[in-house]
Design a protein around this motif. Sequence first.
Motif, PDB file in Angstrom:
ATOM      1  N   LYS A  14       0.834  -1.194   0.000  1.00  0.00           N
ATOM      2  CA  LYS A  14       0.000   0.000   0.000  1.00  0.00           C
ATOM      3  C   LYS A  14       0.878   1.256   0.000  1.00  0.00           C
ATOM      4  O   LYS A  14       0.579   2.238  -0.673  1.00  0.00           O
ATOM      5  CB  LYS A  14      -0.933  -0.020   1.217  1.00  0.00           C
ATOM      6  N   CYS A  15       1.969   1.203   0.738  1.00  0.00           N
ATOM      7  CA  CYS A  15       2.929   2.311   0.748  1.00  0.00           C
ATOM      8  C   CYS A  15       3.549   2.492  -0.640  1.00  0.00           C
ATOM      9  O   CYS A  15       3.723   3.616  -1.109  1.00  0.00           O
ATOM     10  CB  CYS A  15       4.042   2.058   1.762  1.00  0.00           C
ATOM     11  N   HIS A  18       1.158   4.345  -2.728  1.00  0.00           N
ATOM     12  CA  HIS A  18       1.086   5.767  -2.374  1.00  0.00           C
ATOM     13  C   HIS A  18       2.263   6.538  -2.951  1.00  0.00           C
ATOM     14  O   HIS A  18       2.097   7.644  -3.474  1.00  0.00           O
ATOM     15  CB  HIS A  18       1.059   5.948  -0.853  1.00  0.00           C
ATOM     16  N   VAL A  19       3.452   5.964  -2.844  1.00  0.00           N
ATOM     17  CA  VAL A  19       4.648   6.630  -3.374  1.00  0.00           C
ATOM     18  C   VAL A  19       4.541   6.747  -4.891  1.00  0.00           C
ATOM     19  O   VAL A  19       4.803   7.811  -5.458  1.00  0.00           O
ATOM     20  CB  VAL A  19       5.929   5.880  -2.946  1.00  0.00           C
ATOM     21  N   GLU A  21       1.866   6.817  -6.741  1.00  0.00           N
ATOM     22  CA  GLU A  21       0.829   7.803  -7.063  1.00  0.00           C
ATOM     23  C   GLU A  21       1.352   9.228  -6.892  1.00  0.00           C
ATOM     24  O   GLU A  21       1.112  10.096  -7.735  1.00  0.00           O
ATOM     25  CB  GLU A  21      -0.389   7.586  -6.171  1.00  0.00           C
ATOM     26  N   ALA A  22       2.080   9.477  -5.806  1.00  0.00           N
ATOM     27  CA  ALA A  22       2.628  10.808  -5.553  1.00  0.00           C
ATOM     28  C   ALA A  22       3.599  11.218  -6.654  1.00  0.00           C
ATOM     29  O   ALA A  22       3.606  12.377  -7.093  1.00  0.00           O
ATOM     30  CB  ALA A  22       3.322  10.846  -4.193  1.00  0.00           C
ATOM     31  N   GLU A  25       1.707  11.821 -10.056  1.00  0.00           N
ATOM     32  CA  GLU A  25       0.972  13.086 -10.035  1.00  0.00           C
ATOM     33  C   GLU A  25       1.850  14.285 -10.374  1.00  0.00           C
ATOM     34  O   GLU A  25       1.330  15.321 -10.791  1.00  0.00           O
ATOM     35  CB  GLU A  25       0.291  13.288  -8.687  1.00  0.00           C
ATOM     36  N   ALA A  59       3.056  13.072   0.995  1.00  0.00           N
ATOM     37  CA  ALA A  59       2.435  11.744   1.043  1.00  0.00           C
ATOM     38  C   ALA A  59       2.792  10.994   2.330  1.00  0.00           C
ATOM     39  O   ALA A  59       2.274   9.906   2.577  1.00  0.00           O
ATOM     40  CB  ALA A  59       2.864  10.930  -0.180  1.00  0.00           C
ATOM     41  N   TYR A  61       6.211  10.353   3.430  1.00  0.00           N
ATOM     42  CA  TYR A  61       7.445   9.579   3.326  1.00  0.00           C
ATOM     43  C   TYR A  61       8.647  10.521   3.278  1.00  0.00           C
ATOM     44  O   TYR A  61       8.547  11.648   2.814  1.00  0.00           O
ATOM     45  CB  TYR A  61       7.422   8.698   2.072  1.00  0.00           C
TER      46      TYR A  61
END
Length: 70
Positions: A14-15, A18-19, A21-22, A25, A59, A61
């Motif tokens: 999941k992390c 997220h990374v 996706e960030a 973007e 995000a 991190y």
Amino acid sequence: MKHIIKVDGMGCQKCVAHVKEALVELGDLEVIDVKIGEALVDMPENYDFGKIVEALDDAGYDVLGYEVLD
């Protein structure tokens, strides 16, 4: 140029998502691969690395550093 970005705080898939996706973007670099602890990206010459640090910080991190591959 390809860079390996060392990222702290990634402990699961999941992390990783997220990374990724960030980074996606940001829109102006190519995300090649993301796995726990690091991301491989291809960024334009003279890219403002601070954008990456800020996006990943937002995000949740920490960027520990990076290594240039090219």
